[in-house]
Design a protein around this motif. Sequence first.
Motif, PDB file in Angstrom:
ATOM      1  N   ALA A 129       0.939  -1.341  -0.055  1.00 39.22           N
ATOM      2  CA  ALA A 129      -0.241   0.056  -0.085  1.00 39.22           C
ATOM      3  C   ALA A 129       0.828   1.593  -0.129  1.00 39.22           C
ATOM      4  O   ALA A 129       0.155   2.134  -0.231  1.00 39.22           O
ATOM      5  CB  ALA A 129      -0.760   0.240   1.334  1.00 39.22           C
ATOM      6  N   PHE A 130       1.850   1.283   0.216  1.00 36.91           N
ATOM      7  CA  PHE A 130       2.888   2.620   0.250  1.00 36.91           C
ATOM      8  C   PHE A 130       2.848   3.329  -0.471  1.00 36.91           C
ATOM      9  O   PHE A 130       2.942   4.755  -0.339  1.00 36.91           O
ATOM     10  CB  PHE A 130       4.615   2.054   1.290  1.00 36.91           C
ATOM     11  CG  PHE A 130       5.512   2.914   1.185  1.00 36.91           C
ATOM     12  CD1 PHE A 130       5.084   3.676   2.591  1.00 36.91           C
ATOM     13  CD2 PHE A 130       6.345   3.533   0.098  1.00 36.91           C
ATOM     14  CE1 PHE A 130       6.060   4.509   2.838  1.00 36.91           C
ATOM     15  CE2 PHE A 130       7.243   4.530   0.438  1.00 36.91           C
ATOM     16  CZ  PHE A 130       6.902   4.758   1.981  1.00 36.91           C
ATOM     17  N   GLY A 131       3.422   3.032  -2.337  1.00 32.13           N
ATOM     18  CA  GLY A 131       3.364   4.002  -2.995  1.00 32.13           C
ATOM     19  C   GLY A 131       1.580   4.526  -3.041  1.00 32.13           C
ATOM     20  O   GLY A 131       1.601   5.766  -3.873  1.00 32.13           O
ATOM     21  N   LEU A 132       0.646   3.629  -2.941  1.00 33.76           N
ATOM     22  CA  LEU A 132      -0.289   4.388  -3.682  1.00 33.76           C
ATOM     23  C   LEU A 132      -0.794   5.277  -1.961  1.00 33.76           C
ATOM     24  O   LEU A 132      -1.749   6.497  -2.866  1.00 33.76           O
ATOM     25  CB  LEU A 132      -1.970   2.783  -3.150  1.00 33.76           C
ATOM     26  CG  LEU A 132      -0.910   2.314  -4.339  1.00 33.76           C
ATOM     27  CD1 LEU A 132      -2.540   0.776  -3.719  1.00 33.76           C
ATOM     28  CD2 LEU A 132      -1.195   2.296  -5.586  1.00 33.76           C
ATOM     29  N   GLU A 133      -0.488   5.551  -0.745  1.00 37.13           N
ATOM     30  CA  GLU A 133      -0.655   6.369   0.215  1.00 37.13           C
ATOM     31  C   GLU A 133       0.233   7.327   0.075  1.00 37.13           C
ATOM     32  O   GLU A 133      -0.574   8.669  -0.109  1.00 37.13           O
ATOM     33  CB  GLU A 133      -0.555   5.992   1.569  1.00 37.13           C
ATOM     34  CG  GLU A 133      -0.959   4.189   2.149  1.00 37.13           C
ATOM     35  CD  GLU A 133      -0.601   4.041   3.356  1.00 37.13           C
ATOM     36  OE1 GLU A 133       0.742   3.819   3.386  1.00 37.13           O
ATOM     37  OE2 GLU A 133      -1.221   3.505   4.328  1.00 37.13           O
ATOM     38  N   GLN A 134       1.270   7.365  -0.919  1.00 36.63           N
ATOM     39  CA  GLN A 134       1.797   8.367  -1.218  1.00 36.63           C
ATOM     40  C   GLN A 134       1.085   9.063  -2.179  1.00 36.63           C
ATOM     41  O   GLN A 134       1.468  10.656  -2.440  1.00 36.63           O
ATOM     42  CB  GLN A 134       3.498   8.058  -1.770  1.00 36.63           C
ATOM     43  CG  GLN A 134       4.177   7.604  -0.442  1.00 36.63           C
ATOM     44  CD  GLN A 134       4.453   8.419   0.240  1.00 36.63           C
ATOM     45  OE1 GLN A 134       5.327   9.395   0.579  1.00 36.63           O
ATOM     46  NE2 GLN A 134       4.299   7.338   1.385  1.00 36.63           N
ATOM     47  N   ALA A 181       0.924  -2.634  -8.143  1.00 42.30           N
ATOM     48  CA  ALA A 181      -0.517  -2.628  -7.176  1.00 42.30           C
ATOM     49  C   ALA A 181      -0.219  -0.486  -7.856  1.00 42.30           C
ATOM     50  O   ALA A 181      -1.427  -0.168  -8.209  1.00 42.30           O
ATOM     51  CB  ALA A 181      -0.212  -1.766  -5.906  1.00 42.30           C
ATOM     52  N   MET A 182       0.681  -0.186  -8.674  1.00 39.13           N
ATOM     53  CA  MET A 182       0.877   1.371  -8.591  1.00 39.13           C
ATOM     54  C   MET A 182      -0.185   1.102 -10.311  1.00 39.13           C
ATOM     55  O   MET A 182       0.254   2.427 -10.947  1.00 39.13           O
ATOM     56  CB  MET A 182       2.282   1.848  -8.965  1.00 39.13           C
ATOM     57  CG  MET A 182       3.028   1.950  -7.704  1.00 39.13           C
ATOM     58  SD  MET A 182       2.160   2.978  -5.849  1.00 39.13           S
ATOM     59  CE  MET A 182       2.914   4.612  -7.156  1.00 39.13           C
ATOM     60  N   GLU A 183      -0.183   0.155 -10.324  1.00 46.34           N
ATOM     61  CA  GLU A 183      -0.512   0.184 -12.012  1.00 46.34           C
ATOM     62  C   GLU A 183      -0.376   1.763 -12.522  1.00 46.34           C
ATOM     63  O   GLU A 183      -0.777   1.946 -13.888  1.00 46.34           O
ATOM     64  CB  GLU A 183      -2.359   0.589 -11.685  1.00 46.34           C
ATOM     65  CG  GLU A 183      -3.008  -0.366 -10.818  1.00 46.34           C
ATOM     66  CD  GLU A 183      -4.980  -0.163 -10.969  1.00 46.34           C
ATOM     67  OE1 GLU A 183      -5.113   1.211 -11.446  1.00 46.34           O
ATOM     68  OE2 GLU A 183      -5.860  -1.004 -11.277  1.00 46.34           O
ATOM     69  N   THR A 184       1.339   1.480 -13.104  1.00 43.11           N
ATOM     70  CA  THR A 184       1.869   2.336 -14.507  1.00 43.11           C
ATOM     71  C   THR A 184       2.233   1.074 -15.312  1.00 43.11           C
ATOM     72  O   THR A 184       1.923   0.175 -15.493  1.00 43.11           O
ATOM     73  CB  THR A 184       3.455   2.471 -13.625  1.00 43.11           C
ATOM     74  OG1 THR A 184       3.936   1.120 -13.229  1.00 43.11           O
ATOM     75  CG2 THR A 184       3.496   2.974 -12.080  1.00 43.11           C
ATOM     76  N   ASP A 185       2.127   1.680 -16.516  1.00 45.88           N
ATOM     77  CA  ASP A 185       2.731   1.289 -17.541  1.00 45.88           C
ATOM     78  C   ASP A 185       4.049   0.410 -18.123  1.00 45.88           C
ATOM     79  O   ASP A 185       4.169  -0.720 -18.437  1.00 45.88           O
ATOM     80  CB  ASP A 185       2.268   2.067 -18.918  1.00 45.88           C
ATOM     81  CG  ASP A 185       0.631   2.748 -18.593  1.00 45.88           C
ATOM     82  OD1 ASP A 185      -0.314   1.608 -18.759  1.00 45.88           O
ATOM     83  OD2 ASP A 185       0.712   3.923 -19.282  1.00 45.88           O
ATOM     84  N   ILE A 186       4.768   1.034 -17.025  1.00 46.20           N
ATOM     85  CA  ILE A 186       6.145   0.610 -17.834  1.00 46.20           C
ATOM     86  C   ILE A 186       6.759   0.450 -16.479  1.00 46.20           C
ATOM     87  O   ILE A 186       6.212   0.743 -15.371  1.00 46.20           O
ATOM     88  CB  ILE A 186       7.333   1.947 -18.247  1.00 46.20           C
ATOM     89  CG1 ILE A 186       6.622   2.876 -19.445  1.00 46.20           C
ATOM     90  CG2 ILE A 186       9.041   1.263 -18.269  1.00 46.20           C
ATOM     91  CD1 ILE A 186       7.509   3.261 -20.057  1.00 46.20           C
ATOM     92  N   ILE A 187       7.203  -1.236 -16.124  1.00 49.14           N
ATOM     93  CA  ILE A 187       8.256  -1.603 -14.217  1.00 49.14           C
ATOM     94  C   ILE A 187       9.512  -1.788 -15.096  1.00 49.14           C
ATOM     95  O   ILE A 187      10.249  -2.252 -15.529  1.00 49.14           O
ATOM     96  CB  ILE A 187       6.663  -2.880 -14.601  1.00 49.14           C
ATOM     97  CG1 ILE A 187       5.820  -2.657 -13.912  1.00 49.14           C
ATOM     98  CG2 ILE A 187       7.681  -3.984 -13.174  1.00 49.14           C
ATOM     99  CD1 ILE A 187       4.597  -3.922 -13.725  1.00 49.14           C
ATOM    100  N   LEU A 188      10.363  -1.133 -14.287  1.00 45.99           N
ATOM    101  CA  LEU A 188      11.469  -1.241 -14.593  1.00 45.99           C
ATOM    102  C   LEU A 188      12.601  -2.223 -13.367  1.00 45.99           C
ATOM    103  O   LEU A 188      11.801  -2.400 -12.353  1.00 45.99           O
ATOM    104  CB  LEU A 188      12.681  -0.325 -14.120  1.00 45.99           C
ATOM    105  CG  LEU A 188      11.871   1.331 -14.895  1.00 45.99           C
ATOM    106  CD1 LEU A 188      12.674   2.425 -14.101  1.00 45.99           C
ATOM    107  CD2 LEU A 188      11.703   0.998 -16.641  1.00 45.99           C
ATOM    108  N   MET A 189      13.172  -2.927 -14.042  1.00 44.22           N
ATOM    109  CA  MET A 189      13.325  -4.926 -12.959  1.00 44.22           C
ATOM    110  C   MET A 189      14.617  -4.888 -12.721  1.00 44.22           C
ATOM    111  O   MET A 189      14.814  -5.534 -14.381  1.00 44.22           O
ATOM    112  CB  MET A 189      12.484  -5.612 -13.512  1.00 44.22           C
ATOM    113  CG  MET A 189      10.655  -5.399 -13.578  1.00 44.22           C
ATOM    114  SD  MET A 189       9.510  -6.965 -13.401  1.00 44.22           S
ATOM    115  CE  MET A 189      10.030  -8.196 -11.994  1.00 44.22           C
TER     116      MET A 189
END
Length: 392
Positions: A129-134, A181-189
Amino acid sequence: MIEFKNLDVVFGKQVDQALPLLDSGVSRNEILEKTGCTAGVRNANLKVEQGEICVLMGLSGSGKSSLLRTANGLNPITRGSVHLDTENGMQDFNSLSEAEQRQVRMERITMVFQKFALMPWLTVAQNVAFGLEQKGMDKKLIREKVEEQLELVGLTPWADKKPSELSGGMQQRVGLARALAMETDIILMDEPFSALDPLIRAQLQDELLRLQAKLNKTVVFVSHDLDEALKLGNHIAIMKDGEIVQHDTPENIVLNPANDYVRDFVAHTNPVDVVKGHSLMRSLSSLEQEGEEYCLSHRHDYWLELKSGIDSARVRLGDQFYPVHKWDGEGSIETLPKQPAMVPVETIMKDIMELRYHTGHGVLLHKNDKVVGYVGDKDIYHALLGKLLDED
């Protein structure tokens, strides 16, 4: 989509002295000796299309993580640009204001780290939840999204546990759930599975492919493991001394290495796990045709009859006809009937060989509801010898 254009990353205090050497093709070691600067990335050009997994790979120090981290500003760009697909179209991330960059990180791009980067004092659910809270999202909506992501990665029963109570593989799933959860289009791994045991690593690779089939994210994935890159990547960019030496499909990386460096990388790769049906097959148009039949083997009097499209396909061996069974990868090959199989052109060589063995017939290939080719013993033998049919 994300695109790196003419990108240089130089670390050190005398960058102005290093750049002319970089432009003249001086080696990384010589630049370091003369200026004390490290050329982390040099003249990188790479486009990652929407919905694909692109794997950056190379030996330690090749520049893959340095390149990845320019995409969200973790590494400063010395020259060049990184363009991201935003709500305002393609934008150069480096030219955005700090506030705009922060918004892009919140809404367009997230990162999964090798060391998990979980906060040990928070529960699994709280970490997700952390990023969503931010973002300042409504608490009820946060709870719903967290539950959804934990269900997606199979961690619902551990929602109230602390990271220390989870295995390494489960902790990495928390990191993945937090990014999703952030529902971003791009994910860096950045080498997210490299610290894990081989079995857990393989399971998480499968998990990522399962999630990608459902979510269709744009993923830039750093790895030093060729088997992992071949398994996950739609495309692979192999790096050496900060440069991209080949960017291609896994199949072409193995079959057509650009230079000796890449050739050494793939020297021990088993082609049956990489080569796909479209590279093995003889196309339907190349087969001898008599009326509604195409010759699969003169020696065995083996023919494909195709009257009115894919559903009419059947195979004739001498005077005996066999119906064709379409196989889409689901279920065990060993239980298939003893009749010809038809598979998509993207089917890997390993499955085609197994189909040939268990059904007793060559394998037909289809694309867009059309029969397009055939793989028989000769085609398989050629590939095993490292020579595809069109090289005859």
